[in-house]
Design an enzyme around this catalytic site. Structure first.
Site: not given
Ligand code: AMP
Length: 120
Positions: A34-35, A92, A100-101, A105, A107
């Site tokens: 995770d970034i 999530n 968010e994405v 995924h 975690h």
């Molecule tokens: P979620 O809120 O569960 O959708 O988590 C999305 C996660 O993606 C967050 O913890 C971000 O820090 C992570 N994230 C976003 N962009 C990147 C990226 N380019 N590389 C790695 N992790 C990312």
């Protein structure tokens, strides 16, 4: 179920358009750091298929993809040495889940006590 958005950031990582700090890859699965890590070990495990969420993945993924995903989780947590002390896995989902994405995924968080399951 929302439609899959090909412009989401994990789709771009899968297409090699933006880099990631890869920790695992096979035909069906990619995992990377995770970034913005929330723990000493914070890895995101994603299927390579276009699934919006854990619900979408559970509904549409093939048995081979499902098996590959959970086998990858087992491999990763073993390699990261977080099995004996424990870890947390979080998927999530949607608005209330704070996703968010919009590419499924999982975690994986470990290397310290992760704290309360849900912050108030
Ligand atoms: P979620 O809120 O569960 O959708 O988590 C999305 C996660 O993606 C967050 O913890 C971000 O820090 C992570 N994230 C976003 N962009 C990147 C990226 N380019 N590389 C790695 N992790 C990312």
């Amino acid at each position: 179920m929302p439609e899959y958005d090909d412009n989401n950031i994990f789709a771009k990582i899968l297409r090699g358009e933006i880099p990631c700090d890869k920790v695992y890859e096979d035909d069906h699965v990619l995992a990377f750091k995770d970034i913005s890590p929330q723990a000493p070990v914070h890895i995101l495990v994603i299927p390579k298929g276009k699934y919006v969420s854990i619900v979408d993945f559970g509904a549409k993924a093939s048995p081979e993809e499902l098996k590959a995903f959970f086998s990858a989780v087992e491999t990763i947590v073993s390699e990261q040495n977080i099995v004996s002390e424990g870890f947390r896995s979080i998927a999530n989902t949607g608005l209330n889940g704070g996703q968010e994405v919009p590419h499924f995924h999982l975690h994986l968080l470990g290397g310290k006590k992760i704290g309360p399951m849900v912050s108030k």
